[in-house]
Design a protein around this motif. Structure first.
Motif, mmCIF file in Angstrom:
data_model
loop_
_atom_site.group_PDB
_atom_site.id
_atom_site.type_symbol
_atom_site.label_atom_id
_atom_site.label_comp_id
_atom_site.label_asym_id
_atom_site.label_seq_id
_atom_site.Cartn_x
_atom_site.Cartn_y
_atom_site.Cartn_z
ATOM 1 N N LYS A 92 41.183 -116.087 80.097
ATOM 2 C CA LYS A 92 42.717 -115.473 80.117
ATOM 3 C C LYS A 92 42.932 -114.418 78.954
ATOM 4 C CE LYS A 92 46.160 -116.444 82.907
ATOM 5 N NZ LYS A 92 46.305 -115.737 84.327
ATOM 6 N N HIS B 279 41.464 -111.412 80.260
ATOM 7 C CA HIS B 279 42.126 -110.951 81.376
ATOM 8 C C HIS B 279 43.537 -109.878 80.733
ATOM 9 C CE1 HIS B 279 44.877 -111.427 84.797
ATOM 10 N NE2 HIS B 279 45.910 -112.043 84.185
ATOM 11 N N TRP B 280 43.966 -110.536 79.686
ATOM 12 C CA TRP B 280 45.265 -109.903 79.084
ATOM 13 C C TRP B 280 44.596 -108.677 78.159
ATOM 14 C CZ3 TRP B 280 46.523 -115.226 76.871
ATOM 15 C CH2 TRP B 280 47.442 -115.988 77.828
ATOM 16 N N HIS C 230 40.509 -107.255 85.531
ATOM 17 C CA HIS C 230 41.825 -108.093 85.416
ATOM 18 C C HIS C 230 41.879 -109.177 86.551
ATOM 19 C CE1 HIS C 230 45.797 -108.747 84.221
ATOM 20 N NE2 HIS C 230 46.227 -108.535 85.153
ATOM 21 N N ASP D 220 41.162 -113.724 87.326
ATOM 22 C CA ASP D 220 42.190 -114.953 87.654
ATOM 23 C C ASP D 220 41.437 -115.921 88.526
ATOM 24 O OD1 ASP D 220 44.448 -114.985 85.874
ATOM 25 O OD2 ASP D 220 45.409 -113.521 87.217
#
Ligand SMILES: [Fe+2]
Length: 199
Positions: free
Chosen positions: A53, A56-57, A68, A72
């Motif tokens: 995560k 991802h950010w 990105h 998830d």
């Protein structure tokens, strides 16, 4: 000012004692040993889903949206794996620990090294993260060999983790199949090698 604590450490409200039973067909000592072998996998997968995560950010660059959005579903899959392993521990008669303090105290690895970074840099670093988790999952398959049901769970999860790593690695391969980050020994080194390919 002293930080407030949510609960005094001197007054525990729960016991961490194992249940006096386990699943049918295993003696309690064996069942509890199998469950104990899962605790570090619970910690490792909890750490992995947070790390994915974080990437991802923090991923940036021209391929942002693909990376990105790729991460998830992997995060969702890893979270499901944590749930399965923790519930297997309970089924076997041992209380799982999912608390962040216990994770940090028990883990044998450092936090992920990258913050905001290019897609290739994050992917090269995540490839090494996956390698560590997968190697330890394979070792855990050996460790739970007395219980084929738990062994089967770990085998299935390892296959899924290996597929997630392939998704990551496919971004890092040239037409020869070699990884641009091959030979890197740590996340920063892998990130630098991957970033250098673009120049
Ligand atoms: Fe998001």
């Amino acid at each position: 000012m002293a930080k407030k604590t949510r609960r005094s450490s001197t007054s525990p409200v729960t016991s961490d004692a194992d249940a006096p039973l386990t699943v049918p067909g295993l003696d309690p000592t064996t069942g509890h040993a199998v469950a104990d072998a899962l605790q570090m996998r619970v910690h490792a997968l909890n750490d992995l889903q947070l790390t994915l995560k974080h990437a991802h950010w923090n991923v940036v660059g021209p391929h942002f949206i693909g990376v990105h959005e790729m991460l998830d579903p992997q995060i969702d899959g890893v979270r499901d794996m944590v749930d399965v392993l923790a519930e297997r521990m309970s089924t076997l008669g041992v209380p799982p620990n999912g608390l962040p303090g216990a994770l940090v105290a028990a883990r044998t690895w450092d936090d992920y090294d990258l913050d905001r970074a290019d897609t290739a840099a994050h992917l090269a670093a995540l490839d090494l993260v996956y390698t560590g988790v997968i190697e330890d999952h394979r070792a855990a398959i050996e460790a739970v060999g007395d219980d084929p049901v738990t062994e089967d769970i770990l085998i299935g999860q390892t296959g899924d983790l290996e597929q997630y790593q392939w998704f990551v690695r496919a971004h890092l391969q040239g037409t020869s199949g070699a990884l641009v980050s091959a030979g890197a020994e740590d996340e920063v080194g892998a990130a630098r090698k991957a970033a250098a390919r673009k120049r």
